[in-house]
Design an enzyme around this catalytic site. Structure first.
Site, mmCIF file in Angstrom:
data_model
loop_
_atom_site.group_PDB
_atom_site.id
_atom_site.type_symbol
_atom_site.label_atom_id
_atom_site.label_comp_id
_atom_site.label_asym_id
_atom_site.label_seq_id
_atom_site.Cartn_x
_atom_site.Cartn_y
_atom_site.Cartn_z
ATOM 1 N N TYR A 96 5.723 -5.576 -4.406
ATOM 2 C CA TYR A 96 4.865 -4.404 -4.216
ATOM 3 C C TYR A 96 5.321 -3.270 -5.118
ATOM 4 C CZ TYR A 96 8.575 -2.201 -1.404
ATOM 5 O OH TYR A 96 9.755 -1.645 -0.977
ATOM 6 N N CYS A 97 4.403 -2.338 -5.370
ATOM 7 C CA CYS A 97 4.728 -1.091 -6.070
ATOM 8 C C CYS A 97 4.063 0.039 -5.286
ATOM 9 C CB CYS A 97 4.306 -1.131 -7.538
ATOM 10 S SG CYS A 97 2.556 -1.413 -7.836
ATOM 11 N N TRP A 98 3.665 1.109 -5.954
ATOM 12 C CA TRP A 98 3.117 2.258 -5.224
ATOM 13 C C TRP A 98 1.783 1.921 -4.571
ATOM 14 C CZ3 TRP A 98 4.568 6.359 -2.888
ATOM 15 C CH2 TRP A 98 3.668 7.398 -2.599
#
Length: 367
Positions: A96-98
């Site tokens: 995941y990222c932002w």
């Protein structure tokens, strides 16, 4: 090849199915908060993000994207070489990222082409944060809470630890907040987490609790240091059955001098913290306490703080905020010694706590 995406709610439900949770954000974003147990594999570091951002504004978006792509490629290559040399094909990571976009997508694409069973968190950290906030509104209502009350220095936190050691369910909010909840509460060498990280830790603790068994929680105020207790948890705690720990004043003074030994060793720091009480206690009173502390009368200052400041505030706050405080069972403890608190924990365990409809609270009774 399309990446496999998963919603935050499904990811939470399948948490144990993932071998590794990978946060592709920068190190500062990761430090602010992250999924519990995640590791940080930045697609771009803080310095690199600043570099690309500057080029985007001062040169062109096209040149910034080229530079960003090169940096991301190098970082992902380094992660693969460093972390995955002996990783087997059946490894199942969640990335995941932002917002679940380019940073996690780039890393997941490489992992997917290698042949790993990778999934991307749809909506990224933002969606996870939304799910956490939603569950913090719902989880407390299903728990059977017991509010452990008691004046400052009564050994409540140590009693919670004794209960936990005995296998009783405990929610220690001060431990999660790295703070003891008063103006003297900061823990040396232990900075408080961000509000988001605190929320995540509380959520993680709540979801692990067994709703069929009582949960002992200290009777906290709305804030612990600079952190806010989640509102739904606070409301439910304040409606809970109360047990009041009572320790004699001299024993409380002795206990506090032991528990706050760092102030005994650093009186200047203690006096500095006292300065925060000038507005509520008066400048002259605080100056007097500071003078006594620096001349070796720290015990007298602690006793004065209890009787003139903390105890009156405690009584007013408990009567105003905890609806079952007036009917609290009293648990007498002679002192704050480990053996005494262990015995007190056993006494609490002998109480039978059951739900009482329709208030959905707990009623204590000795068998």
């Amino acid at each position: 090849m399309a990446l496999h995406r998963i919603t935050a709610s499904d990811a939470i439900a399948q948490w144990s199915a993932f071998d590794t949770l990978i946060d592709a954000r920068s190190e500062s974003e990761f430090a602010l908060d992250h999924l519990p147990g995640a590791v940080n594999w930045p697609s771009l570091t803080d310095a690199e993000r600043a570099l690309v951002g500057t080029e985007y504004k001062q040169v062109s978006a096209f040149d910034a994207r080229k530079r960003g792509a090169a940096l991301v490629a190098r970082n992902i290559a380094a992660h693969v070489e460093r972390e995955l040399a002996i990783t087997k094909r059946d490894w199942r990571p969640l990335v995941y990222c932002w917002r679940g976009g380019q940073r996690s997508g780039a890393l997941a694409t490489v992992l997917d082409h290698i042949g790993f069973q990778v999934q991307v968190l749809d909506g990224g950290y933002v969606e996870f944060r939304r799910a956490v906030r939603e569950q913090l509104e719902l989880l407390p209502a299903g728990l059977m809470m017991v509010a452990v009350c008691g004046r400052t220095g009564s050994g409540k936190s140590r009693l919670l630890q004794a209960l936990a050691d005995a296998g009783v369910q405990v929610l220690d909010l001060e431990a999660l907040a790295c703070h003891r909840g008063s103006v003297l509460g900061p823990l040396p060498g232990c900075p408080q987490p961000s509000q988001k990280a605190f929320d995540t830790q509380v959520w993680q603790a709540l979801r692990r609790l067994d709703a069929t068994r009582p949960v002992f929680v200290e009777s906290e105020s709305r804030t612990i240091g600079r952190l806010r207790v989640p509102e739904a948890l606070l409301v439910h705690l304040r409606a809970a059955t109360c047990v009041q720990v009572h320790m004699p004043l001299p024993a409380r003074v002795t206990f506090l001098l032991e528990d706050y030994a760092h102030f005994v060793d650093d009186v200047d720091s203690f006096c500095s913290r006292l300065a925060a009480l000038r507005e509520v206690c008066g400048a002259d009173m605080v100056a007097s306490w500071q003078s006594q502390a620096t001349t070796g009368h720290l015990g007298d200052v602690v006793q004065a703080l209890l009787t003139q400041h903390y105890d009156p505030i405690y009584t007013r706050s408990m009567q105003r905020n905890f609806t079952q405080f007036s009917s609290a069972r009293v648990l007498d403890v002679a002192d704050g010694q480990p053996a005494t608190l262990a015995a007190a924990a056993k006494q609490l365990m002998r109480m039978a706590f059951t739900r009482t409809a329709p208030a959905d609270t707990l009623s204590p009774a000795l068998p």
